[in-house]
Design a protein around this motif. Sequence first.
Motif, PDB file in Angstrom:
ATOM      1  N   LEU A 202       0.964  -1.276  -0.050  1.00  0.00           N
ATOM      2  CA  LEU A 202      -0.096  -0.110  -0.005  1.00  0.00           C
ATOM      3  C   LEU A 202       0.945   1.244   0.062  1.00  0.00           C
ATOM      4  O   LEU A 202       1.779   1.354   0.710  1.00  0.00           O
ATOM      5  CB  LEU A 202      -1.022  -0.098   1.228  1.00  0.00           C
ATOM      6  CG  LEU A 202      -1.588   1.329   1.617  1.00  0.00           C
ATOM      7  CD1 LEU A 202      -2.961   1.601   0.572  1.00  0.00           C
ATOM      8  CD2 LEU A 202      -2.053   1.168   3.125  1.00  0.00           C
ATOM      9  N   LEU A 203       0.488   2.148  -0.884  1.00  0.00           N
ATOM     10  CA  LEU A 203       1.216   3.482  -0.930  1.00  0.00           C
ATOM     11  C   LEU A 203       0.435   4.298   0.430  1.00  0.00           C
ATOM     12  O   LEU A 203      -0.639   4.667  -0.230  1.00  0.00           O
ATOM     13  CB  LEU A 203       1.360   4.097  -2.243  1.00  0.00           C
ATOM     14  CG  LEU A 203       2.371   3.401  -3.070  1.00  0.00           C
ATOM     15  CD1 LEU A 203       1.901   2.277  -3.988  1.00  0.00           C
ATOM     16  CD2 LEU A 203       2.748   4.559  -4.091  1.00  0.00           C
ATOM     17  N   LEU A 204       1.127   4.411   1.323  1.00  0.00           N
ATOM     18  CA  LEU A 204       0.151   5.092   2.382  1.00  0.00           C
ATOM     19  C   LEU A 204       0.730   6.535   2.581  1.00  0.00           C
ATOM     20  O   LEU A 204       1.916   6.668   2.922  1.00  0.00           O
ATOM     21  CB  LEU A 204       0.498   4.249   3.797  1.00  0.00           C
ATOM     22  CG  LEU A 204      -0.229   4.957   5.062  1.00  0.00           C
ATOM     23  CD1 LEU A 204      -1.765   4.792   4.803  1.00  0.00           C
ATOM     24  CD2 LEU A 204      -0.037   3.830   5.909  1.00  0.00           C
ATOM     25  N   SER A 205      -0.203   7.586   2.214  1.00  0.00           N
ATOM     26  CA  SER A 205       0.381   8.910   2.610  1.00  0.00           C
ATOM     27  C   SER A 205      -0.255   9.123   3.806  1.00  0.00           C
ATOM     28  O   SER A 205      -1.158   8.441   4.550  1.00  0.00           O
ATOM     29  CB  SER A 205      -0.187   9.678   1.429  1.00  0.00           C
ATOM     30  OG  SER A 205      -1.497   9.808   1.252  1.00  0.00           O
ATOM     31  N   GLY A 206      -0.370  10.292   4.373  1.00  0.00           N
ATOM     32  CA  GLY A 206      -1.054  10.929   5.581  1.00  0.00           C
ATOM     33  C   GLY A 206      -2.461  11.384   5.078  1.00  0.00           C
ATOM     34  O   GLY A 206      -3.224  11.769   6.171  1.00  0.00           O
ATOM     35  N   ILE A 208      -6.457  10.912   3.815  1.00  0.00           N
ATOM     36  CA  ILE A 208      -8.023  10.284   4.048  1.00  0.00           C
ATOM     37  C   ILE A 208      -8.036   9.146   3.352  1.00  0.00           C
ATOM     38  O   ILE A 208      -8.447   8.057   3.618  1.00  0.00           O
ATOM     39  CB  ILE A 208      -9.095  11.160   3.918  1.00  0.00           C
ATOM     40  CG1 ILE A 208      -9.013  12.299   4.805  1.00  0.00           C
ATOM     41  CG2 ILE A 208     -10.360  10.539   3.965  1.00  0.00           C
ATOM     42  CD1 ILE A 208     -10.176  13.360   4.371  1.00  0.00           C
ATOM     43  N   ASP A 209      -7.437   9.169   2.032  1.00  0.00           N
ATOM     44  CA  ASP A 209      -7.872   8.251   1.079  1.00  0.00           C
ATOM     45  C   ASP A 209      -7.261   6.645   1.341  1.00  0.00           C
ATOM     46  O   ASP A 209      -7.413   5.847   1.262  1.00  0.00           O
ATOM     47  CB  ASP A 209      -7.680   8.591  -0.290  1.00  0.00           C
ATOM     48  CG  ASP A 209      -8.351   9.943  -0.704  1.00  0.00           C
ATOM     49  OD1 ASP A 209      -9.506   9.866   0.114  1.00  0.00           O
ATOM     50  OD2 ASP A 209      -7.944  10.598  -1.450  1.00  0.00           O
ATOM     51  N   SER A 210      -5.818   6.993   1.259  1.00  0.00           N
ATOM     52  CA  SER A 210      -4.973   5.697   1.125  1.00  0.00           C
ATOM     53  C   SER A 210      -5.181   4.687   2.358  1.00  0.00           C
ATOM     54  O   SER A 210      -5.217   3.558   2.189  1.00  0.00           O
ATOM     55  CB  SER A 210      -3.493   5.946   1.037  1.00  0.00           C
ATOM     56  OG  SER A 210      -3.089   6.962   1.926  1.00  0.00           O
ATOM     57  N   PRO A 211      -5.393   5.060   3.578  1.00  0.00           N
ATOM     58  CA  PRO A 211      -5.739   4.026   4.715  1.00  0.00           C
ATOM     59  C   PRO A 211      -7.077   3.279   4.269  1.00  0.00           C
ATOM     60  O   PRO A 211      -7.055   2.108   4.697  1.00  0.00           O
ATOM     61  CB  PRO A 211      -5.872   5.169   6.018  1.00  0.00           C
ATOM     62  CG  PRO A 211      -5.294   6.262   5.739  1.00  0.00           C
ATOM     63  CD  PRO A 211      -5.375   6.414   4.170  1.00  0.00           C
ATOM     64  N   GLY A 311     -10.282  11.771 -11.100  1.00  0.00           N
ATOM     65  CA  GLY A 311     -10.757  13.150 -11.326  1.00  0.00           C
ATOM     66  C   GLY A 311     -10.491  13.988  -9.774  1.00  0.00           C
ATOM     67  O   GLY A 311     -11.019  15.114  -9.835  1.00  0.00           O
ATOM     68  N   GLN A 312     -10.087  13.267  -8.948  1.00  0.00           N
ATOM     69  CA  GLN A 312     -10.193  13.865  -7.372  1.00  0.00           C
ATOM     70  C   GLN A 312      -8.961  14.967  -7.576  1.00  0.00           C
ATOM     71  O   GLN A 312      -9.398  16.064  -6.927  1.00  0.00           O
ATOM     72  CB  GLN A 312      -9.784  12.776  -6.188  1.00  0.00           C
ATOM     73  CG  GLN A 312      -9.876  13.331  -5.034  1.00  0.00           C
ATOM     74  CD  GLN A 312      -9.304  12.265  -3.950  1.00  0.00           C
ATOM     75  OE1 GLN A 312      -8.150  12.438  -3.739  1.00  0.00           O
ATOM     76  NE2 GLN A 312     -10.076  11.520  -3.258  1.00  0.00           N
ATOM     77  N   VAL A 313      -7.969  14.920  -8.073  1.00  0.00           N
ATOM     78  CA  VAL A 313      -6.990  16.015  -8.428  1.00  0.00           C
ATOM     79  C   VAL A 313      -6.292  15.716  -9.931  1.00  0.00           C
ATOM     80  O   VAL A 313      -6.472  14.963 -10.493  1.00  0.00           O
ATOM     81  CB  VAL A 313      -5.748  15.884  -7.253  1.00  0.00           C
ATOM     82  CG1 VAL A 313      -6.380  16.275  -5.936  1.00  0.00           C
ATOM     83  CG2 VAL A 313      -5.408  14.597  -7.146  1.00  0.00           C
TER      84      VAL A 313
HETATM   85  P1  ATP Z   1      -4.451  10.515   0.242  1.00  0.00           P
HETATM   86  O1  ATP Z   1      -5.619  11.059   0.805  1.00  0.00           O
HETATM   87  O2  ATP Z   1      -4.536   8.899   0.207  1.00  0.00           O
HETATM   88  O3  ATP Z   1      -3.085  11.054   0.814  1.00  0.00           O
HETATM   89  P2  ATP Z   1      -4.567  12.097  -2.047  1.00  0.00           P
HETATM   90  O4  ATP Z   1      -5.900  12.714  -2.425  1.00  0.00           O
HETATM   91  O5  ATP Z   1      -3.782  13.077  -1.302  1.00  0.00           O
HETATM   92  O6  ATP Z   1      -4.443  10.800  -1.460  1.00  0.00           O
HETATM   93  P3  ATP Z   1      -2.343  11.993  -3.986  1.00  0.00           P
HETATM   94  O7  ATP Z   1      -1.500  13.033  -3.265  1.00  0.00           O
HETATM   95  O8  ATP Z   1      -2.494  12.240  -5.592  1.00  0.00           O
HETATM   96  O9  ATP Z   1      -3.805  12.112  -3.601  1.00  0.00           O
HETATM   97  O10 ATP Z   1      -1.905  10.750  -3.986  1.00  0.00           O
HETATM   98  C1  ATP Z   1      -2.633   9.708  -4.650  1.00  0.00           C
HETATM   99  C2  ATP Z   1      -2.227   8.321  -3.872  1.00  0.00           C
HETATM  100  O11 ATP Z   1      -0.864   8.147  -3.928  1.00  0.00           O
HETATM  101  C3  ATP Z   1      -2.450   8.131  -2.331  1.00  0.00           C
HETATM  102  O12 ATP Z   1      -3.725   7.909  -2.279  1.00  0.00           O
HETATM  103  C4  ATP Z   1      -1.525   7.117  -1.978  1.00  0.00           C
HETATM  104  O13 ATP Z   1      -1.737   5.992  -2.161  1.00  0.00           O
HETATM  105  C5  ATP Z   1       0.070   7.647  -2.928  1.00  0.00           C
HETATM  106  N1  ATP Z   1       0.765   8.599  -2.079  1.00  0.00           N
HETATM  107  C6  ATP Z   1       0.601  10.002  -2.342  1.00  0.00           C
HETATM  108  N2  ATP Z   1       1.575  10.334  -1.735  1.00  0.00           N
HETATM  109  C7  ATP Z   1       2.204   9.557  -1.050  1.00  0.00           C
HETATM  110  C8  ATP Z   1       3.455   9.512  -0.096  1.00  0.00           C
HETATM  111  N3  ATP Z   1       3.864  10.581   0.364  1.00  0.00           N
HETATM  112  N4  ATP Z   1       3.632   8.198   0.435  1.00  0.00           N
HETATM  113  C9  ATP Z   1       3.140   7.238   0.017  1.00  0.00           C
HETATM  114  N5  ATP Z   1       2.014   7.011  -0.656  1.00  0.00           N
HETATM  115  C10 ATP Z   1       1.668   8.343  -1.237  1.00  0.00           C
END
Ligand code: ATP
Length: 410
Positions: A202-206, A208-211, A311-313
């Motif tokens: 999982l690409l986990l950012s901070g 709402i979406d990735s978790p 289309g979210q961003v």
């Molecule tokens: P999220 O709310 O999950 O952070 P987002 O709406 O901010 O997503 P993006 O920044 O375009 O959207 O990222 C899309 C996806 O890419 C994220 O859902 C996540 O899976 C991955 N991603 C983005 N930034 C990171 C990061 N710094 N580390 C790991 N994964 C990332």
Amino acid sequence: MIPRGNLRAVSHEKKEVAMFTAFLIKYAEIGIKGKNRFLFEDALIQQIKYALKKCEGEFSVHKTQGRIFVEAQTEFDFDQVTGRLRRVFGISGICPVVYVEDEGFDKLCHRVVSYIAQVYPERNKTFKVHARRARKNYPKDSMGINTEMGEAILKAYPEMKVDVHQPDILLNIEVREKIYIYSEMIPGPGGMPVGTGGKAMLLLSGGIDSPVAGYMIAKRGVKIDAVYFHAPPYTSERAKQKVMDLARLLAGYAGPVYLHVINFTDIQLYIYEKCPHEELTIIMRRYMMRIAEQIAEETQCLGLVTGESIGQVASQTMNSLLATNEVCGLPVYRPLIGFDKQEIIEVSEKIGTYETSIQPFEDCCTIFVAKHPVTKPNLNVIRRHEHNLDERIDELMENALKTKELIVAE
Ligand code: ATP
Ligand code: MG
């Protein structure tokens, strides 16, 4: 099924809760026939044991005659245990069970009558007794138990009525070595036990979406590892802590999460220096995918997972997704692809990640976000601009992988 209000009333009265000493675990049986069944059950047992590790008390989790029981061997906190079990994928229902010794049928009727008094303070309800005689030397057969027990209940509570078709209370009596009484079912999360479906990165950012994306894939039985791209000093230590917190929340459902933290700063700065700024996000995302794929392959993951939604961003238009998707060979799972933001927020609130996700620690420094990012990146142009990075990018990627930090979130 009984209204949950009753259970809560029970669970907050310590004395009354003490009568439940076990839980019968119900699981959906679709698709787990034959050879797969024991794999499913064993994985479920393992996940239940993991979930109960953090609960006070000792428990034994075992399988008998095609059913899974959690038996408390010491005192336990009912709310804590059911709270944990409600997060174990594969469980469709949790039935609190009272065990009684076999001390004759009259004594059993007496116990059942007092069970009803404790669990159903309001008794203007319909009921049905459903007996099973797993121990065949019990002097009454199940039909006999049903009718005689029904009579005993009616005698004790004339305000109750029998309804064999749609009873409010389905009172299960199972005669084994001991006798099991249960009638409540707390809904479980459904899905498949984690570990039955391979592993994904999982690409986990901070955000709402990735978790939420990780939760949804884990729910299908997939074990989750995670990677976070950290860019100090542009992203703060608090942003990293937030991702660790999210990984821990996910672990509450999916077992321990191995979180790989990649220091992305040098790559990000190099892209910033060499590529057009309106393409920064796309090119950055392509490098994130490449690195995530390498870690995925080293750790036997069978796919990548992201929180993208069409289309979210700007970086999630169909054209942008085409551009980021192009760089990896592993399948990329995007369970939120057709979800609106509001729908994603609802799930994140339900699973308890929302409050952490909205903490205001920037996960991407604004200097790296162009004012007018491309929304329709042209693949050939992107590839050509990536050649601007030829001189140092391999070395930077190698270094990022070499210096990655591994955190076990549980
Ligand atoms: P999220 O709310 O999950 O952070 P987002 O709406 O901010 O997503 P993006 O920044 O375009 O959207 O990222 C899309 C996806 O890419 C994220 O859902 C996540 O899976 C991955 N991603 C983005 N930034 C990171 C990061 N710094 N580390 C790991 N994964 C990332
Ligand atoms: Mg985000």
